[in-house]
Design an enzyme around this catalytic site. Structure first.
Site, PDB file in Angstrom:
ATOM      1  N   ASP A 278     -97.701  69.299   8.241  1.00 30.61           N
ATOM      2  CA  ASP A 278     -98.588  68.133   8.181  1.00 30.61           C
ATOM      3  C   ASP A 278     -98.323  67.141   9.308  1.00 30.61           C
ATOM      4  OD1 ASP A 278     -96.170  67.137   7.433  1.00 30.61           O
ATOM      5  OD2 ASP A 278     -96.871  66.161   5.591  1.00 30.61           O
ATOM      6  N   GLY A 279     -97.450  67.500  10.254  1.00 30.47           N
ATOM      7  CA  GLY A 279     -97.184  66.645  11.407  1.00 30.47           C
ATOM      8  C   GLY A 279     -95.984  65.740  11.264  1.00 30.47           C
TER       9      GLY A 279
ATOM     10  N   ARG B 291     -98.273  47.786  28.000  1.00 32.18           N
ATOM     11  CA  ARG B 291     -99.455  47.077  28.509  1.00 32.18           C
ATOM     12  C   ARG B 291    -100.069  46.157  27.463  1.00 32.18           C
ATOM     13  NH1 ARG B 291    -102.472  52.183  31.308  1.00 32.18           N
ATOM     14  NH2 ARG B 291    -101.258  53.309  29.733  1.00 32.18           N
TER      15      ARG B 291
ATOM     16  N   ASP C  48    -103.528  44.611  43.107  1.00 35.19           N
ATOM     17  CA  ASP C  48    -104.155  43.470  42.449  1.00 35.19           C
ATOM     18  C   ASP C  48    -103.230  42.266  42.558  1.00 35.19           C
ATOM     19  OD1 ASP C  48    -102.208  43.718  40.323  1.00 35.19           O
ATOM     20  OD2 ASP C  48    -103.483  45.279  39.463  1.00 35.19           O
TER      21      ASP C  48
ATOM     22  N   LYS D  19    -109.444  42.592  43.317  1.00 36.59           N
ATOM     23  CA  LYS D  19    -110.555  43.264  42.650  1.00 36.59           C
ATOM     24  C   LYS D  19    -111.242  42.319  41.682  1.00 36.59           C
ATOM     25  CE  LYS D  19    -107.483  45.427  39.223  1.00 36.59           C
ATOM     26  NZ  LYS D  19    -106.887  46.692  38.772  1.00 36.59           N
TER      27      LYS D  19
ATOM     28  N   THR E 280    -105.636  56.569  35.014  1.00 33.99           N
ATOM     29  CA  THR E 280    -106.751  57.458  35.392  1.00 33.99           C
ATOM     30  C   THR E 280    -106.944  57.514  36.901  1.00 33.99           C
ATOM     31  OG1 THR E 280    -108.354  55.651  35.166  1.00 33.99           O
ATOM     32  CG2 THR E 280    -107.938  57.017  33.218  1.00 33.99           C
TER      33      THR E 280
END
Length: 339
Positions: free
Chosen positions: A46-47, A105, A181, A204, A235
């Site tokens: 079940d994890g 984050r 940034d 940005k 990403t």
């Protein structure tokens, strides 16, 4: 009479190759075999996560090596359960070595009715029995204040400085460090100071979350070999766009030095097709096969630094000494030999 014990390493499943590399480095330093404690970390159907430690750890100085990277929740629970198992087995001290600290984050409330998940994770780690944290390049330095236990935050910039001075030898006059940034200026300035290079910023602007309306380069990058510096590449959308803007502004080459290569979704494909000549990451997160196969991604090892930091923590000597390039140079002997 107190008994001096050797530091003992235990690893979860998030990044076993790094844990094994740290053990090998510690074996070299100690002049004796340092292995990982024999442990079973598995999942029920079940994890649910189950941990069993097969060696006696009573009174031992334990170091759990576990990044809380993808899958973040599973790896975090492994860390918490391993800590609980060690605490209930009467380990003397438990240090969580977290090369990549997930949930970092989420370090503040950006709008109403949102969590501060980094603080929640800090509470969970403390309650599980962890006595000390050793991590690398926290997304926000103030996360150290979320803990009521000691936190040692190592920095990748001294290692990156060694790498840059080696790979750009004879070309350092053309190198410029770039922050992707405004929020990352302090990190970029730190590296620029180490390698005695000028600093530029990519500003940005966003129309709405997740969409970049435009980028502006602050500083003259024409004729420069630009090095973008950041702590996390997820990403790679912003990174690749920044590289394009720098090339359009007259840069001759663009490279990137990112501490944590999360590289999720289309990231690897974007990097491979990008105008960037190279992306340098550390092995704080175990690289996927796609990352290893990507021709313009290079991985810098952190095992030498973590091995020394663990030994310094165990012996009660300075960990902050590893912030200095002069201290790290002999630790990375052979990798960055200067002619």
């Amino acid at each position: 009479m107190s008994v001096v014990t050797e530091p003992k390493l235990i690893s979860g499943n998030s990044n076993r190759p790094l844990a094994q590399s740290i053990a090998r480095r510690m074996s070299m330093h100690r002049g004796m075999s340092v292995g990982l404690v024999d442990t079973r970390v598995e999942r029920f159907n079940d994890g649910e996560i189950f941990v069993e430690v097969y060696e006696n750890v009573r009174g031992e100085d334990m170091f759990i090596i576990q990044s809380t990277s993808n899958p973040a929740n599973d790896n975090l629970m492994e860390l918490l359960i391993m800590s609980d198992a060690l605490r209930r087995s009467s380990a003397d001290r438990i240090t969580a070595v977290i090369p990549y600290f997930g949930y970092a984050r989420q370090d503040r409330r950006t709008k109403a009715r949102t969590p501060i998940s980094a603080k929640l994770v800090a509470n969970l780690l403390t309650e599980s029995g962890v006595d000390r944290i050793l991590t690398l390049d926290l997304h926000a330095a103030q996360i150290q204040g979320f803990f009521d236990i000691p936190v040692d935050n190592l920095y990748a910039s001294p290692v990156f400085a060694l790498d840059i001075l080696h790979h750009f030898k004879g070309k350092m006059s053309d190198v410029m460090v770039v922050s992707p940034d405004v929020g990352g200026v302090a990190r970029a300035r730190e590296l620029a100071k180490r390698i005695e290079a000028p600093l530029s910023i990519v500003d940005k602007r966003r129309e709405k979350a997740g969409e970049i309306a435009g980028m502006t380069v602050i500083g003259d990058v024409s004729g420069k070999k630009c090095i973008i510096v950041d702590d996390i590449c997820d990403t790679a959308g912003t990174l690749c766009k920044a590289a394009e803007v720098l090339m359009e502004a007259g840069a001759t080459e663009v490279h990137a030095y990112i501490t944590h290569g999360v590289l999720s979704g289309p990231a690897v494909e974007r990097v491979s097709k990008s105008v960037m000549k190279s992306l340098v990451i550390t092995d704080s997160i175990e690289p996927s096969d796609a990352v290893k196969a990507c021709p313009n991604i290079r991985i810098v090892p952190t095992a030498p630094m973590f091995a020394q930091a663990i030994l310094n923590t165990w012996s009660g000597t300075s960990v902050s000494s590893l912030f200095e390039t002069e201290t790290l140079t002999p630790i990375y002997e052979g990798m960055y030999t200067r002619d």
